[in-house]
Structures are given as C-alpha cells and as structure tokens.
Design a protein around this motif. Structure first.
Motif, PDB file in Angstrom:
ATOM      1  N   PHE A 158      10.470 -14.022  20.443  1.00 57.09           N
ATOM      2  CA  PHE A 158       9.512 -13.077  21.027  1.00 57.09           C
ATOM      3  C   PHE A 158       9.136 -11.989  20.043  1.00 57.09           C
ATOM      4  CE2 PHE A 158       9.008  -9.236  24.007  1.00 57.09           C
ATOM      5  CZ  PHE A 158       7.659  -9.490  24.230  1.00 57.09           C
ATOM      6  N   LEU A 159       7.828 -11.794  19.876  1.00 63.62           N
ATOM      7  CA  LEU A 159       7.305 -10.655  19.137  1.00 63.62           C
ATOM      8  C   LEU A 159       6.566  -9.762  20.120  1.00 63.62           C
ATOM      9  CD1 LEU A 159       6.587  -9.100  16.526  1.00 63.62           C
ATOM     10  CD2 LEU A 159       4.508 -10.497  16.416  1.00 63.62           C
ATOM     11  N   PRO A 160       7.123  -8.581  20.453  1.00 62.92           N
ATOM     12  CA  PRO A 160       6.431  -7.682  21.387  1.00 62.92           C
ATOM     13  C   PRO A 160       5.248  -7.003  20.722  1.00 62.92           C
ATOM     14  CG  PRO A 160       8.430  -6.654  20.567  1.00 62.92           C
ATOM     15  CD  PRO A 160       8.417  -8.043  20.008  1.00 62.92           C
ATOM     16  N   ILE A 201       6.849 -16.621  21.975  1.00 60.91           N
ATOM     17  CA  ILE A 201       5.919 -15.733  22.669  1.00 60.91           C
ATOM     18  C   ILE A 201       5.499 -14.628  21.698  1.00 60.91           C
ATOM     19  CG2 ILE A 201       5.536 -14.311  24.709  1.00 60.91           C
ATOM     20  CD1 ILE A 201       6.328 -17.171  25.401  1.00 60.91           C
ATOM     21  N   LEU A 202       4.204 -14.526  21.450  1.00 65.50           N
ATOM     22  CA  LEU A 202       3.696 -13.570  20.466  1.00 65.50           C
ATOM     23  C   LEU A 202       2.623 -12.689  21.103  1.00 65.50           C
ATOM     24  CD1 LEU A 202       3.253 -16.135  17.538  1.00 65.50           C
ATOM     25  CD2 LEU A 202       5.148 -14.517  17.809  1.00 65.50           C
ATOM     26  N   ASP A 203       2.889 -11.390  21.162  1.00 68.71           N
ATOM     27  CA  ASP A 203       1.959 -10.426  21.757  1.00 68.71           C
ATOM     28  C   ASP A 203       1.244  -9.676  20.636  1.00 68.71           C
ATOM     29  OD1 ASP A 203       0.595  -8.860  23.523  1.00 68.71           O
ATOM     30  OD2 ASP A 203       2.351  -7.985  24.496  1.00 68.71           O
ATOM     31  N   GLU A 204      -0.039  -9.931  20.474  1.00 69.00           N
ATOM     32  CA  GLU A 204      -0.854  -9.340  19.405  1.00 69.00           C
ATOM     33  C   GLU A 204      -0.201  -9.548  18.027  1.00 69.00           C
ATOM     34  OE1 GLU A 204      -3.818  -8.206  19.817  1.00 69.00           O
ATOM     35  OE2 GLU A 204      -3.895  -8.025  21.983  1.00 69.00           O
ATOM     36  N   PRO A 205       0.073 -10.793  17.633  1.00 57.20           N
ATOM     37  CA  PRO A 205       0.810 -11.037  16.384  1.00 57.20           C
ATOM     38  C   PRO A 205       0.045 -10.691  15.118  1.00 57.20           C
ATOM     39  CG  PRO A 205       0.018 -13.101  17.293  1.00 57.20           C
ATOM     40  CD  PRO A 205      -0.237 -12.046  18.333  1.00 57.20           C
ATOM     41  N   THR A 206      -1.297 -10.730  15.153  1.00 62.84           N
ATOM     42  CA  THR A 206      -2.062 -10.513  13.915  1.00 62.84           C
ATOM     43  C   THR A 206      -2.577  -9.098  13.760  1.00 62.84           C
ATOM     44  OG1 THR A 206      -4.074 -11.321  14.989  1.00 62.84           O
ATOM     45  CG2 THR A 206      -2.740 -12.939  13.797  1.00 62.84           C
ATOM     46  N   MET A 215       4.134 -11.678  29.898  1.00 58.34           N
ATOM     47  CA  MET A 215       4.956 -12.107  28.763  1.00 58.34           C
ATOM     48  C   MET A 215       6.378 -11.565  28.871  1.00 58.34           C
ATOM     49  SD  MET A 215       2.426 -11.929  25.473  1.00 58.34           S
ATOM     50  CE  MET A 215       1.724 -13.459  24.872  1.00 58.34           C
ATOM     51  N   ARG A 216       6.515 -10.347  29.328  1.00 57.03           N
ATOM     52  CA  ARG A 216       7.849  -9.766  29.471  1.00 57.03           C
ATOM     53  C   ARG A 216       8.658 -10.484  30.548  1.00 57.03           C
ATOM     54  NH1 ARG A 216       8.810  -4.794  27.139  1.00 57.03           N
ATOM     55  NH2 ARG A 216      10.104  -4.070  28.863  1.00 57.03           N
ATOM     56  N   MET A 217       7.988 -11.016  31.556  1.00 58.33           N
ATOM     57  CA  MET A 217       8.700 -11.807  32.562  1.00 58.33           C
ATOM     58  C   MET A 217       9.063 -13.186  32.016  1.00 58.33           C
ATOM     59  SD  MET A 217       7.014 -10.755  36.250  1.00 58.33           S
ATOM     60  CE  MET A 217       5.302 -11.020  35.807  1.00 58.33           C
ATOM     61  N   TRP A 242      -0.920 -22.010  23.114  1.00 58.40           N
ATOM     62  CA  TRP A 242      -1.641 -21.483  24.271  1.00 58.40           C
ATOM     63  C   TRP A 242      -2.164 -20.087  23.950  1.00 58.40           C
ATOM     64  CZ3 TRP A 242      -2.078 -23.602  29.352  1.00 58.40           C
ATOM     65  CH2 TRP A 242      -1.507 -24.874  29.498  1.00 58.40           C
ATOM     66  N   GLY A 243      -3.446 -19.887  24.177  1.00 59.73           N
ATOM     67  CA  GLY A 243      -4.010 -18.553  24.063  1.00 59.73           C
ATOM     68  C   GLY A 243      -4.011 -17.883  25.423  1.00 59.73           C
ATOM     69  N   LEU A 244      -3.583 -16.628  25.477  1.00 61.79           N
ATOM     70  CA  LEU A 244      -3.626 -15.834  26.707  1.00 61.79           C
ATOM     71  C   LEU A 244      -4.641 -14.722  26.479  1.00 61.79           C
ATOM     72  CD1 LEU A 244      -2.497 -15.295  29.547  1.00 61.79           C
ATOM     73  CD2 LEU A 244      -0.730 -13.867  28.487  1.00 61.79           C
TER      74      LEU A 244
END
Length: 295
Positions: A78-80, A155-160, A44-46, A30-32
């Motif tokens: 999770f990757l913040p 859950i990956l937040d700005e992974p790249t 994402m934190r929730m 899924w792209g957010l």
C-alpha cells in the motif's frame, strides 16, 4: 484470485463517504477514478484493512480479510496518498526497516531492495536522507516500500504525484509488467497514467461505484461529444465562458485550436474527435478541470 467488495458502506457522523459499494477485482491493473471527495481514499483504506466498514464485507479469495488478519497483510502492498517517514532514515535504511517490519528475511530483503532501487532509479541516492529528497524521489521510495513483499494485491493512492514525465512512463511500464497474476488498484487524478495500462476502470461518484469497464467500453458514452475547432485568439475568453474547453493550443495567424466537450457542435468549424479516458473523466467531473488548473 479475486478481491470482493460486498455492499461496503462507511459512515462518518451524518455523511456516507462510501455507500453500498459492490466490486470484484480480478488480476490486472484497475483504475479508480473520481473527483476529490468521491470516497476513493476511504475505500482504499478499507481494502487495506486500515479502516473498518460500517457495514458490508471485503473478501480475498472468498475469505473475510478481517478473519485473515496478518495473512492478508502479508500479501498486501500500500502506498497512501500522504506518504511520510522519520527524517532520520536514509533510503536504504528505511526500506530495510520496512522489510524487517513486514517479516522479510534479511537476505531476501537486500536483494529485493537492490532490485527496486534500480528499477525506480534510486540507487544513486540510497544513502541519502529521505527528508532531503525531492518530492518525486520520496514518492518513488513510497512505491518501493509498497512492493518490498512482492504483494499479490497492490494499492496505490496517487502514486505519480510529483513524478516527472519520464518517471511516470517508467512507472507505467513497471506496473504493467508487475500486474501479471496480481491485483493492482490505482487511484489518480492523472488519468493518462492509467488510460493505456488499466485492464478495467471503476468510476466513483458520491461514494458509489457508478460504472465499471475497460477504457474502450467506458468512453463510448461520450462518443460524439468531444470536439476540436479553431477560434481567433482574441475571442478565447468569450468561448471559455460558454464552452467546456479542456485543451487549447496557440496556432499561427492569431488562431487557437481548442478541444471541448459538448453534446452538440458549438463552433462552426468543429470536428468530432475520438474520446479519451480523460475526456470522460472531465465530462463526469467538470469540477476536476478547475482543480487541475489551480494545482
């Protein structure tokens, strides 16, 4: 398997960062998507149970994640956006520490760590202190720690962020394969990183989910609004003031080819182009084009 986000709201003083979000995530990538301040990181934190909603509930397979507690965190990776760790850790020491914290058996952890180091091309620096690694390498260590427990939800937040083009391609291929029978949610400004691997995309604006669909479904709303044209190089500044130019390339004979967004043709020799997910992103969030330029 599904993750249900049900009427979830998060308020900070007089601001609603997330406003009555309803979304059901099924297995796949899924792209957010959303500009800065859209509420993506708060959501994402929730989902990761780091932060509690002001109202609403998040359920995994029909059960409130708050009540699942430790059982939920055991199947979560999770990757913040801001990933950091002690400067004393080497790569392998840090991953072994995280594995122990997650309760992974030592023998299983060592095998998984070796596998991830190889996949993420970190084997050659496994004894190196993380603080001495490049930004891209540190990001890869962050991805590895998120995947140590073979999570059902990733859950990956700005992974790249910080990865070079080759690393981004390897990451996309890895995530695409990994997502079989798992839920992977990726938030990124680099839209091309999810365009070809996402099963579904959710678009977030002003704390709300404003659209959900496959890439093919979503880009239909800007069919006929993406154009290419040739303009004289000496007139680029003039056209930049009146067009939403999203790409330009120098051509022979003092000409420049441009790709721009508009409901109508704005240049005499304009040709309609097939819309891409990045075109839709910049159509919905014109301010993101400026953010991309100044970064």
């Amino acid at each position: 398997m599904n993750l249900q986000i049900m009427n979830v709201t998060k308020e900070f003083k007089d601001k609603k960062a997330v406003d009555k979000v309803n979304l059901t995530l099924a297995p796949g990538v899924w792209g957010l998507l959303g500009a800065n301040g859209a509420g993506k990181t708060t959501l994402m934190r929730m989902i990761t149970d780091i932060m509690s909603p002001s109202s609403g509930v998040i359920k995994y397979n029909g059960k409130d994640i708050k009540k699942l507690g430790k059982l939920y965190r055991e199947i979560l990776g999770f990757l913040p956006q801001e990933f950091g760790c002690s400067s004393d850790f080497s790569v392998v020491d840090y991953l072994e520490y995280v594995a122990a914290y997650k309760g992974i058996e030592k023998k299983v952890a060592r095998k998984k760590i070796a596998e991830l180091l190889d996949i993420l091309t970190l084997s050659d620096v496994k004894k190196k202190k993380i603080v001495k690694l490049s930004g891209g390498m540190r990001r890869r260590v962050g991805i590895a720690q998120a995947m140590l427990n073979n999570p059902e939800i990733l859950i990956l937040d700005e992974p790249t962020a910080g990865l070079d083009p080759g690393e981004r391609i390897r990451f996309r291929n890895f995530i695409s394969e990994f997502s079989q029978d798992r839920i992977v949610l990726i938030s990124t400004h680099i839209v091309s990183d999810i365009e070809y691997i996402s099963t579904q995309n959710a678009i977030m604006k002003g704390g709300k989910i404003v659209d959900v669909g496959t890439t093919e479904e979503l880009v239909k709303q800007i069919e006929g609004k993406v154009w290419s044209a040739l303009i004289p190089a000496k007139e680029v500044a003039v056209f930049e003031r009146k067009l939403r130019i999203i790409n330009q390339k120098n051509e022979p004979n003092g000409m420049v080819s441009i790709r721009y967004l508009s409901s109508n043709s704005e240049v005499d020799n304009s040709v309609n182009e097939e819309p891409r997910l990045e075109d839709l992103y910049l159509w919905l969030f014109p301010e993101a084009a400026y953010e991309r330029e100044v970064k």
